[in-house]
Write an enzyme that holds these catalytic residues in place. Structure first.
Site, PDB file in Angstrom:
ATOM      1  N   ASP A 172       0.778  -1.202   0.179  1.00 48.55           N
ATOM      2  CA  ASP A 172      -0.169   0.120  -0.039  1.00 48.55           C
ATOM      3  C   ASP A 172       0.825   1.357  -0.090  1.00 48.55           C
ATOM      4  OD1 ASP A 172      -2.511   1.265  -0.164  1.00 48.55           O
ATOM      5  OD2 ASP A 172      -2.002   1.886   2.238  1.00 48.55           O
ATOM      6  N   ARG A 217     -10.384  10.280 -12.140  1.00 51.81           N
ATOM      7  CA  ARG A 217      -9.768  10.353 -10.893  1.00 51.81           C
ATOM      8  C   ARG A 217      -9.044   9.047 -10.366  1.00 51.81           C
ATOM      9  NH1 ARG A 217     -14.057  11.192  -6.750  1.00 51.81           N
ATOM     10  NH2 ARG A 217     -12.457  11.258  -5.430  1.00 51.81           N
ATOM     11  N   LYS A 218      -9.309   7.874 -11.301  1.00 55.37           N
ATOM     12  CA  LYS A 218      -8.930   6.765 -10.831  1.00 55.37           C
ATOM     13  C   LYS A 218      -7.392   6.425 -11.543  1.00 55.37           C
ATOM     14  CE  LYS A 218     -13.514   4.750 -10.812  1.00 55.37           C
ATOM     15  NZ  LYS A 218     -14.331   3.774 -11.481  1.00 55.37           N
TER      16      LYS A 218
END
Length: 252
Positions: A172, A217-218
């Protein structure tokens, strides 16, 4: 938090202006003395450095394997031309601090007044080599990010091996950093992980992140965790990040 910070700056600004006006009217000579004293005080060493500690730099806990990979990528951050001049290379080392605030200008001072006890999850252990030891490099042209990661003894899950949550944390962190570099401020929307082979404690592995695509936005990122020579696949994952406004992150 942002509103509180603005209030602090405004109050300080107001107090500074008020003090200056009162001093000038009441004691003109004192005003000059105050300014001189302030300049002298500003020139003296502060109780804490304005430069945050960069945890991505080598320390005594790094294994020879980790140092070798660090030097391999770091040597490509600056290259020498035929004329002997040095210029930026294809890779760039990313600094790493124990608070995200410290990336901003004046962040060291802000971190002293905004939740001063807070620490970045992967940088909250003071003992070198005990937990997360890592350094990231990014290649803008290839839209890739690599991370050299050494797992300390405090990250144990199965006996003698790294906890799956610690691996997920690093994935992450790497994919999120990469997405931020590509798209600006982002938040994790989805993280899908497949564990293939356990990682022994104390070993050094390589995390490689690459851009799949961007849609509005992705930002879609893929990442794999392998042995340093690439012969063993430990983990593979995909991640989706959404671009957000900085004010949203600050709760404004």
């Amino acid at each position: 938090m942002a509103r509180s910070l603005v209030r602090i700056f405004r109050v300080c600004q107001s107090l500074g202006s008020l003090t200056s006006i009162k001093t000038q009217h009441a004691h003109p000579a004192a005003c000059v003395a105050f300014r001189t004293s302030f300049r002298t005080m500003a020139a003296l060493p502060w109780p804490f450095s304005s430069q945050p500690r960069d945890f991505s730099l080598p320390n005594s806990s790094w294994s020879s394997e980790m140092m070798q990979l660090y030097e391999q990528y770091n040597s490509q951050c600056e290259v020498e031309t035929e004329s002997g001049e040095k210029q930026r290379g294809p890779w760039r080392r990313l600094p790493s601090y124990n608070r995200s605030l410290k990336y901003a200008k004046g962040g060291v001072y802000l971190s002293k007044i905004i939740q001063s006890k807070a620490r970045l999850f992967t940088r909250n252990i003071k003992t070198a080599g005990a937990a997360f030891e890592y350094v990231m490099f990014v290649n803008k042209e290839e839209q890739r990010c690599v991370c050299v990661f050494q797992a300390g003894h405090l990250l144990e899950g199965p006996p003698g091996h790294v906890h799956g949550g610690a691996i997920a944390t690093m994935i992450d962190s790497v994919t999120g950093t990469h997405a931020t570099y590509l798209s600006g401020p982002v938040m994790t929307a989805n993280l899908n992980i497949n564990y293939r082979s356990p990682i022994p404690l104390g070993s050094t592995v390589l995390l490689e992140s690459s851009l799949d695509k961007k849609e509005g936005r992705k930002t879609f990122i893929s990442c794999k965790v392998t042995s340093t020579d690439g012969s063993k696949l430990h983990t593979e994952s995909t991640a989706l990040f959404l671009s957000v406004n900085v004010s949203h992150l600050l709760g404004v």
